[in-house]
Design a protein around this motif. Structure first.
Motif, PDB file in Angstrom:
ATOM      1  N   GLN A 135       3.811  10.442  -6.947  1.00  0.00           N
ATOM      2  CA  GLN A 135       4.802  10.829  -7.952  1.00  0.00           C
ATOM      3  C   GLN A 135       4.140  11.122  -9.295  1.00  0.00           C
ATOM      4  O   GLN A 135       4.522  12.075  -9.991  1.00  0.00           O
ATOM      5  CB  GLN A 135       5.839   9.713  -8.105  1.00  0.00           C
ATOM      6  CG  GLN A 135       6.750   9.545  -6.902  1.00  0.00           C
ATOM      7  CD  GLN A 135       7.669   8.346  -7.034  1.00  0.00           C
ATOM      8  OE1 GLN A 135       7.597   7.590  -8.017  1.00  0.00           O
ATOM      9  NE2 GLN A 135       8.547   8.151  -6.040  1.00  0.00           N
ATOM     10  N   GLN A 136       3.147  10.314  -9.653  1.00  0.00           N
ATOM     11  CA  GLN A 136       2.447  10.538 -10.916  1.00  0.00           C
ATOM     12  C   GLN A 136       1.654  11.837 -10.894  1.00  0.00           C
ATOM     13  O   GLN A 136       1.613  12.582 -11.875  1.00  0.00           O
ATOM     14  CB  GLN A 136       1.527   9.361 -11.216  1.00  0.00           C
ATOM     15  CG  GLN A 136       2.266   8.066 -11.530  1.00  0.00           C
ATOM     16  CD  GLN A 136       1.323   6.894 -11.714  1.00  0.00           C
ATOM     17  OE1 GLN A 136       0.112   7.027 -11.575  1.00  0.00           O
ATOM     18  NE2 GLN A 136       1.892   5.724 -12.020  1.00  0.00           N
ATOM     19  N   ALA A 137       1.003  12.130  -9.750  1.00  0.00           N
ATOM     20  CA  ALA A 137       0.213  13.359  -9.643  1.00  0.00           C
ATOM     21  C   ALA A 137       1.081  14.559  -9.293  1.00  0.00           C
ATOM     22  O   ALA A 137       0.626  15.705  -9.378  1.00  0.00           O
ATOM     23  CB  ALA A 137      -0.866  13.188  -8.587  1.00  0.00           C
ATOM     24  N   ASN A 138       2.326  14.281  -8.883  1.00  0.00           N
ATOM     25  CA  ASN A 138       3.261  15.342  -8.501  1.00  0.00           C
ATOM     26  C   ASN A 138       2.735  16.192  -7.344  1.00  0.00           C
ATOM     27  O   ASN A 138       3.042  17.380  -7.243  1.00  0.00           O
ATOM     28  CB  ASN A 138       3.590  16.241  -9.708  1.00  0.00           C
ATOM     29  CG  ASN A 138       4.893  16.999  -9.496  1.00  0.00           C
ATOM     30  OD1 ASN A 138       5.754  16.569  -8.725  1.00  0.00           O
ATOM     31  ND2 ASN A 138       5.027  18.137 -10.166  1.00  0.00           N
ATOM     32  N   LEU A 193       0.825  -1.205   0.000  1.00  0.00           N
ATOM     33  CA  LEU A 193       0.000   0.000   0.000  1.00  0.00           C
ATOM     34  C   LEU A 193       0.861   1.258   0.000  1.00  0.00           C
ATOM     35  O   LEU A 193       0.569   2.227  -0.723  1.00  0.00           O
ATOM     36  CB  LEU A 193      -0.912  -0.009   1.233  1.00  0.00           C
ATOM     37  CG  LEU A 193      -1.817   1.212   1.412  1.00  0.00           C
ATOM     38  CD1 LEU A 193      -2.836   1.297   0.280  1.00  0.00           C
ATOM     39  CD2 LEU A 193      -2.523   1.157   2.762  1.00  0.00           C
ATOM     40  N   VAL A 194       1.937   1.242   0.798  1.00  0.00           N
ATOM     41  CA  VAL A 194       2.839   2.400   0.840  1.00  0.00           C
ATOM     42  C   VAL A 194       3.464   2.641  -0.529  1.00  0.00           C
ATOM     43  O   VAL A 194       3.535   3.791  -1.006  1.00  0.00           O
ATOM     44  CB  VAL A 194       3.933   2.183   1.903  1.00  0.00           C
ATOM     45  CG1 VAL A 194       5.019   3.245   1.779  1.00  0.00           C
ATOM     46  CG2 VAL A 194       3.336   2.209   3.298  1.00  0.00           C
ATOM     47  N   GLN A 195       3.916   1.569  -1.191  1.00  0.00           N
ATOM     48  CA  GLN A 195       4.503   1.722  -2.519  1.00  0.00           C
ATOM     49  C   GLN A 195       3.494   2.268  -3.522  1.00  0.00           C
ATOM     50  O   GLN A 195       3.815   3.149  -4.324  1.00  0.00           O
ATOM     51  CB  GLN A 195       5.049   0.372  -2.998  1.00  0.00           C
ATOM     52  CG  GLN A 195       6.284  -0.109  -2.256  1.00  0.00           C
ATOM     53  CD  GLN A 195       6.826  -1.412  -2.819  1.00  0.00           C
ATOM     54  OE1 GLN A 195       6.255  -2.001  -3.734  1.00  0.00           O
ATOM     55  NE2 GLN A 195       7.950  -1.869  -2.274  1.00  0.00           N
ATOM     56  N   ARG A 196       2.256   1.752  -3.467  1.00  0.00           N
ATOM     57  CA  ARG A 196       1.227   2.224  -4.399  1.00  0.00           C
ATOM     58  C   ARG A 196       0.923   3.702  -4.176  1.00  0.00           C
ATOM     59  O   ARG A 196       0.779   4.471  -5.134  1.00  0.00           O
ATOM     60  CB  ARG A 196      -0.045   1.413  -4.215  1.00  0.00           C
ATOM     61  CG  ARG A 196      -1.052   1.603  -5.338  1.00  0.00           C
ATOM     62  CD  ARG A 196      -2.427   1.113  -4.976  1.00  0.00           C
ATOM     63  NE  ARG A 196      -3.056   1.993  -3.972  1.00  0.00           N
ATOM     64  CZ  ARG A 196      -4.360   2.034  -3.730  1.00  0.00           C
ATOM     65  NH1 ARG A 196      -5.172   1.239  -4.398  1.00  0.00           N
ATOM     66  NH2 ARG A 196      -4.844   2.840  -2.833  1.00  0.00           N
ATOM     67  N   ASN A 197       0.845   4.136  -2.903  1.00  0.00           N
ATOM     68  CA  ASN A 197       0.557   5.535  -2.610  1.00  0.00           C
ATOM     69  C   ASN A 197       1.692   6.451  -3.056  1.00  0.00           C
ATOM     70  O   ASN A 197       1.454   7.570  -3.548  1.00  0.00           O
ATOM     71  CB  ASN A 197       0.301   5.707  -1.107  1.00  0.00           C
ATOM     72  CG  ASN A 197      -1.020   5.084  -0.674  1.00  0.00           C
ATOM     73  OD1 ASN A 197      -1.870   4.767  -1.501  1.00  0.00           O
ATOM     74  ND2 ASN A 197      -1.186   4.896   0.624  1.00  0.00           N
TER      75      ASN A 197
END
Length: 289
Positions: A125-128, A116-120
């Motif tokens: 990073q994608q949304a910056n 979950l931490v990695q996904r968040n």
């Protein structure tokens, strides 16, 4: 025999205590002994006590740790001893089974949380940018699922430690770990449906020493660790802050129509370490030195 009786009666004693009592008893019974013979008799009694205690310890009737002597019990026959050993064996096997189940569930929790931490982090990073505050759900949490027509009465204690829910219809309660499993955060390990790629990812999220357990869980050789239980009651559902932190053990309470609680969070178990017997020391016998 007298030494055995005294240790048995006291439960816990010492060499000096037993020897002193026996010296006093024999001295009172033999008042006719001359003074110059008294010292020799006391020394002889203490030596006999010393020998008797060694024999009792060799027969596992008593145990000794430093100066403390403890009563264990008189020896039983072979059949009784065999039965006692079998009972002890079954008890330890059951304890091992419980520890395995706890270990598996703790592994699942660690994998789910780290995934979950990695996904968040990837989402940030994608949304910056970090997620909006109104979109964040803090851990731990529970989800209550029921019909829109269900009437729910909620009461909260003054210290906000307990919450009492009363439902007039069927409902379900799921904790955060169960929700993460259903989201696929545990890579399907809880159901034995883990692909080779997912297994590789799951192994990377646990310490090296636990990787073999993850492999066995993926193969289903350790059995399913998905914990679900349900019971019925007419009293409401009471949740406490500790339930939200550590998870509940089975169903807390349900409506009369038979609702369900699925909880898989477990507390970190306390390691059980058997007490190693210290190497026996010799009884103190100052009179013999």
């Amino acid at each position: 025999m007298k030494v055995c009786e005294k240790v048995q009666r006291k439960g816990t004693t010492s060499y000096n205590e037993v020897a002193d009592e026996l010296v006093a008893e024999f001295s009172a019974a033999d008042n006719h002994i001359l003074p110059n013979e008294s010292a020799y008799d006391q020394k002889n009694i203490r030596r006999r006590v010393y020998d008797a205690l060694n024999v009792l310890m060799a027969m596992n009737i008593i145990s000794k740790e430093k100066k403390e002597i403890k009563w264990i019990g008189l020896p039983t026959n072979s059949a009784q001893e065999c039965q006692n050993l079998e009972v002890e064996r079954q008890r330890r096997l059951e304890r091992i089974k419980q520890k395995q189940s706890q270990l598996q569930e703790l592994i699942l929790q660690q994998i789910a949380f780290k995934n979950l931490v990695q996904r968040n982090r990837q989402a940030e990073q994608q949304a910056n940018r970090p997620p909006p505050p109104n979109s964040v759900i803090h851990l731990p949490f529970i989800i209550v699922n029921t019909s829109k027509k269900t009437v729910i009465d909620c009461s909260i204690s003054n210290d906000k430690f307990e919450y009492l829910f009363n439902f007039d219809n069927t409902f379900e309660i799921h904790d955060d770990i169960e929700v993460l499993k259903r989201m696929g955060m545990a890579y399907g390990l809880e159901s034995g449906s883990c692909s080779a790629e997912d297994l590789k990812m799951a192994r990377s999220l646990v310490p090296k020493a636990l990787e073999p357990y993850v492999t066995e869980m993926a193969q289903g050789s350790l059995g399913s660790v998905f914990l679900t239980s349900a019971v019925s009651t007419s009293n409401g559902t009471r949740l406490s802050a500790s339930d939200l932190t550590n998870g509940a053990d089975g169903m807390l309470a349900t409506s009369s129509s038979g609702s369900q609680y699925s909880g898989s969070r477990v507390e970190t178990p306390v390691s059980y370490v058997g007490e190693d017997d210290d190497e026996d020391e010799e009884y103190e016998n100052d009179e013999e030195d």
